[in-house]
Design a protein around this motif. Structure first.
Motif, PDB file in Angstrom:
ATOM      1  N   UNK A  55      -6.614  29.753  30.235  1.00  0.00           N
ATOM      2  CA  UNK A  55      -5.781  30.940  30.038  1.00  0.00           C
ATOM      3  C   UNK A  55      -6.295  31.732  28.837  1.00  0.00           C
ATOM      4  N   UNK A  56      -6.230  33.052  28.954  1.00  0.00           N
ATOM      5  CA  UNK A  56      -6.611  33.919  27.844  1.00  0.00           C
ATOM      6  C   UNK A  56      -5.524  34.954  27.632  1.00  0.00           C
ATOM      7  N   UNK A  57      -5.344  35.383  26.376  1.00  0.00           N
ATOM      8  CA  UNK A  57      -4.386  36.428  26.027  1.00  0.00           C
ATOM      9  C   UNK A  57      -5.173  37.580  25.425  1.00  0.00           C
ATOM     10  N   UNK A  58      -5.021  38.760  25.992  1.00  0.00           N
ATOM     11  CA  UNK A  58      -5.808  39.899  25.523  1.00  0.00           C
ATOM     12  C   UNK A  58      -5.014  41.178  25.688  1.00  0.00           C
ATOM     13  N   UNK A  59      -5.460  42.223  25.004  1.00  0.00           N
ATOM     14  CA  UNK A  59      -4.877  43.548  25.194  1.00  0.00           C
ATOM     15  C   UNK A  59      -5.183  44.020  26.600  1.00  0.00           C
ATOM     16  N   UNK A  60      -4.188  44.654  27.240  1.00  0.00           N
ATOM     17  CA  UNK A  60      -4.370  45.129  28.604  1.00  0.00           C
ATOM     18  C   UNK A  60      -4.631  46.621  28.564  1.00  0.00           C
ATOM     19  N   UNK A  61      -5.929  46.982  28.590  1.00  0.00           N
ATOM     20  CA  UNK A  61      -6.353  48.365  28.446  1.00  0.00           C
ATOM     21  C   UNK A  61      -5.649  48.952  27.231  1.00  0.00           C
ATOM     22  N   UNK A  62      -5.119  50.150  27.310  1.00  0.00           N
ATOM     23  CA  UNK A  62      -4.487  50.767  26.146  1.00  0.00           C
ATOM     24  C   UNK A  62      -2.983  50.828  26.246  1.00  0.00           C
ATOM     25  N   UNK A  63      -2.389  49.944  27.066  1.00  0.00           N
ATOM     26  CA  UNK A  63      -0.954  50.011  27.302  1.00  0.00           C
ATOM     27  C   UNK A  63      -0.127  49.362  26.199  1.00  0.00           C
ATOM     28  N   UNK A  64      -0.758  48.957  25.107  1.00  0.00           N
ATOM     29  CA  UNK A  64      -0.058  48.263  24.035  1.00  0.00           C
ATOM     30  C   UNK A  64       0.651  47.023  24.568  1.00  0.00           C
ATOM     31  N   UNK A  65      -0.004  46.364  25.508  1.00  0.00           N
ATOM     32  CA  UNK A  65       0.479  45.116  26.077  1.00  0.00           C
ATOM     33  C   UNK A  65      -0.464  43.996  25.707  1.00  0.00           C
ATOM     34  N   UNK A  66       0.117  42.815  25.474  1.00  0.00           N
ATOM     35  CA  UNK A  66      -0.657  41.591  25.383  1.00  0.00           C
ATOM     36  C   UNK A  66      -0.404  40.837  26.679  1.00  0.00           C
ATOM     37  N   UNK A  67      -1.463  40.454  27.375  1.00  0.00           N
ATOM     38  CA  UNK A  67      -1.300  39.869  28.696  1.00  0.00           C
ATOM     39  C   UNK A  67      -2.019  38.529  28.779  1.00  0.00           C
ATOM     40  N   UNK A  68      -1.259  37.482  29.067  1.00  0.00           N
ATOM     41  CA  UNK A  68      -1.832  36.167  29.322  1.00  0.00           C
ATOM     42  C   UNK A  68      -2.203  36.082  30.792  1.00  0.00           C
ATOM     43  N   UNK A  69      -3.461  35.713  31.063  1.00  0.00           N
ATOM     44  CA  UNK A  69      -3.939  35.575  32.434  1.00  0.00           C
ATOM     45  C   UNK A  69      -4.807  34.324  32.536  1.00  0.00           C
ATOM     46  N   UNK A  70      -4.945  33.820  33.766  1.00  0.00           N
ATOM     47  CA  UNK A  70      -5.837  32.699  33.995  1.00  0.00           C
ATOM     48  C   UNK A  70      -7.281  33.127  33.798  1.00  0.00           C
ATOM     49  N   UNK A  71      -8.097  32.185  33.375  1.00  0.00           N
ATOM     50  CA  UNK A  71      -9.526  32.472  33.215  1.00  0.00           C
ATOM     51  C   UNK A  71     -10.193  32.697  34.568  1.00  0.00           C
ATOM     52  N   UNK A  72      -9.713  32.004  35.608  1.00  0.00           N
ATOM     53  CA  UNK A  72     -10.243  32.161  36.960  1.00  0.00           C
ATOM     54  C   UNK A  72      -9.114  32.587  37.887  1.00  0.00           C
ATOM     55  N   UNK A  73      -9.462  32.894  39.126  1.00  0.00           N
ATOM     56  CA  UNK A  73      -8.455  33.342  40.077  1.00  0.00           C
ATOM     57  C   UNK A  73      -8.128  34.806  39.890  1.00  0.00           C
ATOM     58  N   UNK A  74      -6.946  35.186  40.359  1.00  0.00           N
ATOM     59  CA  UNK A  74      -6.543  36.598  40.317  1.00  0.00           C
ATOM     60  C   UNK A  74      -6.321  37.060  38.884  1.00  0.00           C
ATOM     61  N   UNK A  75      -6.928  38.200  38.522  1.00  0.00           N
ATOM     62  CA  UNK A  75      -6.724  38.823  37.217  1.00  0.00           C
ATOM     63  C   UNK A  75      -6.415  40.300  37.432  1.00  0.00           C
ATOM     64  N   UNK A  76      -5.456  40.794  36.674  1.00  0.00           N
ATOM     65  CA  UNK A  76      -5.021  42.181  36.829  1.00  0.00           C
ATOM     66  C   UNK A  76      -6.051  43.146  36.269  1.00  0.00           C
ATOM     67  N   UNK A  77      -6.117  44.343  36.865  1.00  0.00           N
ATOM     68  CA  UNK A  77      -7.053  45.360  36.408  1.00  0.00           C
ATOM     69  C   UNK A  77      -6.589  46.737  36.826  1.00  0.00           C
ATOM     70  N   UNK A  78      -7.525  47.552  37.304  1.00  0.00           N
ATOM     71  CA  UNK A  78      -7.234  48.949  37.623  1.00  0.00           C
ATOM     72  C   UNK A  78      -6.143  49.093  38.669  1.00  0.00           C
ATOM     73  N   UNK A  79      -6.121  48.252  39.704  1.00  0.00           N
ATOM     74  CA  UNK A  79      -5.087  48.372  40.735  1.00  0.00           C
ATOM     75  C   UNK A  79      -3.698  48.284  40.122  1.00  0.00           C
ATOM     76  N   UNK A  80      -3.511  47.351  39.203  1.00  0.00           N
ATOM     77  CA  UNK A  80      -2.199  47.191  38.557  1.00  0.00           C
ATOM     78  C   UNK A  80      -1.826  48.416  37.744  1.00  0.00           C
ATOM     79  N   UNK A  81      -2.807  48.978  37.050  1.00  0.00           N
ATOM     80  CA  UNK A  81      -2.569  50.182  36.246  1.00  0.00           C
ATOM     81  C   UNK A  81      -2.144  51.355  37.124  1.00  0.00           C
ATOM     82  N   UNK A  82      -2.883  51.591  38.198  1.00  0.00           N
ATOM     83  CA  UNK A  82      -2.599  52.729  39.067  1.00  0.00           C
ATOM     84  C   UNK A  82      -1.245  52.585  39.739  1.00  0.00           C
ATOM     85  N   UNK A  83      -0.917  51.374  40.170  1.00  0.00           N
ATOM     86  CA  UNK A  83       0.380  51.142  40.801  1.00  0.00           C
ATOM     87  C   UNK A  83       1.510  51.459  39.832  1.00  0.00           C
ATOM     88  N   UNK A  84       1.418  50.984  38.613  1.00  0.00           N
ATOM     89  CA  UNK A  84       2.466  51.240  37.619  1.00  0.00           C
ATOM     90  C   UNK A  84       2.607  52.725  37.333  1.00  0.00           C
TER      91      UNK A  84
END
Length: 248
Positions: free
Chosen positions: A1-30
């Motif tokens: 697991x890694x915790x990192x800033x999620x683009x510039x949304x002022x979010x800290x996001x914990x995600x798995x190192x492998x498997x599904x990871x959020x990116x542009x699709x999540x941003x556009x949907x929101x």
């Protein structure tokens, strides 16, 4: 697991190192969620909660419900709620959107209480695509045969009359997307997403309104990248959480 800033949304996001990871699709949907939809927003199939939490950050008055089947992802989603200090207005429900109405009812997911539902459903059909070897990726990306229609019915059961459903999906699935909407949805609005100028769209952002008879409309597309690879100005603004699509 890694915790990192999620683009510039002022979010800290914990995600798995492998498997599904959020990116542009999540941003556009929101970014589809408009300011007037700031009541209850449900992120259906939320994974680690990226889209819903982006909405929470941009719309400080919104209540957010994250719905996810996977135990590992719902654990991450709950951790992300805590990391970002959203416990007062974001909750997470572990549930299967393809389960029976009765089981979803027991989880509180059939009350038609949401002002808005956002969803990034699994976009590969199990009958025509090989399953990824990673179990998490399979759950995130492979929809059971004919599952999209059931998924959309589950989303509709959470949505108030005149509430809006926002979805991101593959552009080559347009026929399946349109046929999956329940009959009482209208006002369908489609935004094509192009990786670069003069390239075909690879994603579609689709909005529909429950109990609407308005006609379908197609917007001009969003181009994500300049020729040299950087985000276009509009894509950059969306990724930084500075605006939603209605502000462009």
């Amino acid at each position: 697991m890694s915790i990192s800033d999620f683009f510039g949304h002022q979010l800290r996001l914990a995600q798995n190192e492998t498997g599904h990871r959020a990116g542009t699709d999540a941003i556009l949907l929101a970014a589809l969620v408009d300011t007037f939809e700031g009541g209850l927003v449900v992120d259906a199939g939320a994974a680690s909660g990226a889209s819903g939490l982006c909405v929470a950050r941009r719309l400080p008055d919104a209540q957010i419900r994250l719905v996810e089947i996977d135990h590992g992802h719902i654990t991450l989603a709950r951790q992300n709620i805590e990391i970002n200090n959203f416990s007062s207005r974001v909750d997470a429900v572990q549930a299967d959107l393809l389960d029976s109405f009765e089981n979803r009812e027991r989880r509180g997911l059939t009350r038609e209480d949401a002002d808005c539902v956002i969803t990034n459903p699994p976009y590969l059909d199990a009958s025509t695509h090989r399953r990824p070897p990673d179990h998490d990726k399979t759950r995130a990306h492979v929809m059971p045969q004919n599952g999209l229609e059931l998924w959309m019915k589950a989303c509709a059961a959470m949505l108030k009359p005149k509430g809006r459903l926002h979805m991101i999906h593959r552009a080559d699935q347009l026929t399946e997307i349109l046929s999956s909407f329940p009959k009482n949805f209208g006002g369908i609005h489609i935004i094509p997403i192009h990786p670069h100028e003069n390239q075909p769209a690879t994603r579609l952002l689709v909005t529909a309104t429950k109990n609407s008879r308005s006609p379908l409309t197609i917007a001009s597309g969003l181009i994500l990248h300049e020729a040299h690879g950087a985000f276009t100005a509009k894509a950059e603004a969306l990724h930084r959480g500075k605006c939603g699509f209605s502000d462009l």
